[in-house]
Scaffold this motif. Structure first.
Motif, PDB file in Angstrom:
ATOM      1  N   VAL A   4       8.200  -4.102 -34.713  1.00 17.36           N
ATOM      2  CA  VAL A   4       9.085  -2.991 -35.086  1.00 17.36           C
ATOM      3  C   VAL A   4      10.343  -3.535 -35.753  1.00 17.36           C
ATOM      4  N   THR A   5      11.049  -2.625 -36.439  1.00 12.62           N
ATOM      5  CA  THR A   5      12.361  -2.925 -37.001  1.00 12.62           C
ATOM      6  C   THR A   5      13.356  -1.890 -36.483  1.00 12.62           C
TER       7      THR A   5
ATOM      8  N   ASN B  45       9.386   2.962 -38.414  1.00 12.58           N
ATOM      9  CA  ASN B  45       9.921   1.616 -38.203  1.00 12.58           C
ATOM     10  C   ASN B  45       9.001   0.728 -37.371  1.00 12.58           C
TER      11      ASN B  45
ATOM     12  N   LYS C 223      -0.597  -0.340 -36.219  1.00 12.02           N
ATOM     13  CA  LYS C 223       0.775  -0.463 -35.748  1.00 12.02           C
ATOM     14  C   LYS C 223       0.807  -0.446 -34.219  1.00 12.02           C
TER      15      LYS C 223
ATOM     16  N   GLY D  48       2.722  -6.015 -36.832  1.00 18.51           N
ATOM     17  CA  GLY D  48       3.956  -6.742 -37.150  1.00 18.51           C
ATOM     18  C   GLY D  48       5.133  -6.418 -36.269  1.00 18.51           C
TER      19      GLY D  48
ATOM     20  N   ILE E 188       5.885  -1.743 -37.872  1.00 19.61           N
ATOM     21  CA  ILE E 188       5.367  -2.527 -38.990  1.00 19.61           C
ATOM     22  C   ILE E 188       3.847  -2.621 -38.890  1.00 19.61           C
ATOM     23  N   LYS E 189       3.170  -2.355 -39.979  1.00 22.49           N
ATOM     24  CA  LYS E 189       1.708  -2.353 -39.936  1.00 22.49           C
ATOM     25  C   LYS E 189       1.156  -3.761 -39.733  1.00 22.49           C
TER      26      LYS E 189
ATOM     27  N   ASN F  78       9.936 -16.212 -37.410  1.00 26.50           N
ATOM     28  CA  ASN F  78      10.659 -15.025 -37.881  1.00 26.50           C
ATOM     29  C   ASN F  78      12.162 -15.161 -37.669  1.00 26.50           C
TER      30      ASN F  78
ATOM     31  N   TRP G 201       3.092  -2.311 -30.644  1.00 27.68           N
ATOM     32  CA  TRP G 201       4.238  -3.114 -30.200  1.00 27.68           C
ATOM     33  C   TRP G 201       4.247  -3.189 -28.688  1.00 27.68           C
TER      34      TRP G 201
ATOM     35  N   GLU H 197       6.920  -1.318 -45.446  1.00 33.25           N
ATOM     36  CA  GLU H 197       6.159  -2.122 -44.506  1.00 33.25           C
ATOM     37  C   GLU H 197       5.519  -3.303 -45.228  1.00 33.25           C
ATOM     38  N   ASN H 198       5.629  -4.475 -44.583  1.00 29.12           N
ATOM     39  CA  ASN H 198       5.008  -5.670 -45.137  1.00 29.12           C
ATOM     40  C   ASN H 198       5.434  -5.880 -46.585  1.00 29.12           C
ATOM     41  N   GLU H 199       6.688  -5.565 -46.861  1.00 33.54           N
ATOM     42  CA  GLU H 199       7.268  -5.687 -48.192  1.00 33.54           C
ATOM     43  C   GLU H 199       6.520  -4.856 -49.232  1.00 33.54           C
TER      44      GLU H 199
END
Length: 371
Positions: free
Chosen positions: A38-39, A30, A69, A36, A32-33, A158, A71, A236-238
């Motif tokens: 985290v989720t 979770n 990745k 990006g 995000i690369k 976002n 955060w 990740e990243n859709e």
């Protein structure tokens, strides 16, 4: 400019905690690369304790460092053993250190010094030898503030994206789940269903394709020849995987992860090439794309398989939907497209902001730009 080792200004966190929950648990899955963030976690570890992190700690994925990745923690929480917790000493600004480790130069170094081929893992000893600019704290904070301006703009965008996504989903639920669509008061219902709505199989409404092999001209970066995105089933990243020179799908479509973690759904409004572990639904009529996307976001698609769950084309072909009338589908397409266009615009803004930040970052770190 003078430099010092990371080990001279930070340490790896060794604390453990029993407080493991979905809201604050961080794993490589979770994170995000491409920096990006985290989720929310989709699963929790089976063990009772995990590494602990605190506000202002820097979390780094220690697997496949080329995914970049990272955060900057803003709360207390727990993380997997594959996530490193970097804790700044008192004599360095933690946000400045976060940006030092967000620099692509660090990720390139981490990748080169990693071990393993199929799933390379960062080497902690090498990571702690990474060179950090040795400048006074006042200058560190100025640099961090400049770069934070970009991140704050991205974060605000976002938030707007999340709000717009929620508004579009709420519109779908209001019209097609609660049946409170425009003019519903004058519509005849039979057993709770609008009279003129009909049941169709997915293969009657669309063409269904499965992802194929990785194209021969596959590349990680956009080039003059290769600018068509490649998608797989990663969330990740859709699902962005790379680039190729030729698109296999040129119409708005819905992609669904079809193996492993099944059911992750995306609306693709650009030309792209799908590869393995992806099922793509290309509506015969473009106006159906938005409606089918929100349908599958809510639907529970039954997968088969024992050791590994999967969705197949025959399974998807047999899926049945209750299709609204043409005029209602058209209205939903027009309304939802307004939301989706604004989301696309905000994502494009974020992409430009990220590029500007990433171009500025190394120049600030190596002293080529004065602050």
């Amino acid at each position: 400019m003078e430099y010092k080792r990371l080990s001279d200004c930070a340490a790896l966190g060794k604390d453990r905690t029993r407080d493991i929950n979905y809201e604050s648990y961080i794993s490589t899955e979770n994170m995000i690369k491409d920096k990006g963030g985290v989720t929310i976690a989709s699963s929790l570890p089976a063990y009772n304790t995990a590494s602990a992190y605190s506000p202002n700690d820097i979390l780094l994925s220690n697997i496949r460092p080329y995914f970049r990745k990272i955060w900057y923690a803003n709360k207390n929480g727990s993380c997997s053993n594959d996530v490193l917790v970097v804790r700044a000493n008192e004599d360095i600004d933690s946000k400045f250190l976060y940006y030092v480790l967000s620099d692509n130069n660090f990720f390139n170094y981490d990748t080169v010094t990693s071990k393993g081929t199929k799933m390379p893992r960062g080497t902690q000893t090498a990571i702690m030898k990474y060179l950090v600019p040795d400048i006074n704290v006042s200058k560190q904070r100025k640099i961090a503030n400049i770069l934070s301006t970009y991140d704050n703009l991205i974060e605000n965008n976002n938030k707007r994206i999340s709000l717009l996504e929620q508004m579009a989903e709420n519109l779908y639920k209001e019209w097609f789940v609660r049946f409170r669509f425009p003019g519903y008061e004058d519509v005849e219902f039979i057993d709770g269903i609008p009279k003129k709505w009909e049941i169709y199989r997915i293969d009657q409404l669309s063409k269904i394709k499965a992802g194929g092999d990785v194209p021969d001209d596959y590349t990680k970066e956009i080039t003059d020849e290769c600018s068509i995105p490649i998608y797989s089933n990663g969330i990740e990243n859709e699902g962005l995987y790379g680039y190729t020179s030729k698109a296999k799908i040129n119409k708005p479509s819905i992609s669904i992860s079809a193996r492993g973690t099944v059911g992750y759904t995306c609306l693709r409004r650009v030309s792209y090439t799908p590869i393995v572990r992806l099922i793509c639904i290309i509506p015969h009529e473009e106006k159906l794309a938005n409606w089918l996307f929100y349908y599958f976001k809510r639907a529970i698609v039954i997968a088969n398989g024992t050791s590994q769950q999967q969705i197949t084309i025959p399974m998807m072909s047999r899926e049945k939907v209750l299709l609204p009338t043409n005029d209602l589908i058209q209205k939903f397409y027009e309304y939802s497209t307004c939301y989706l266009d604004e989301i696309g615009s905000l994502k494009a803004q974020n992409s430009n902001l990220e590029k500007q930040r990433d171009m500025l970052l190394p120049r600030l770190m190596n002293g080529k730009l004065e602050v």
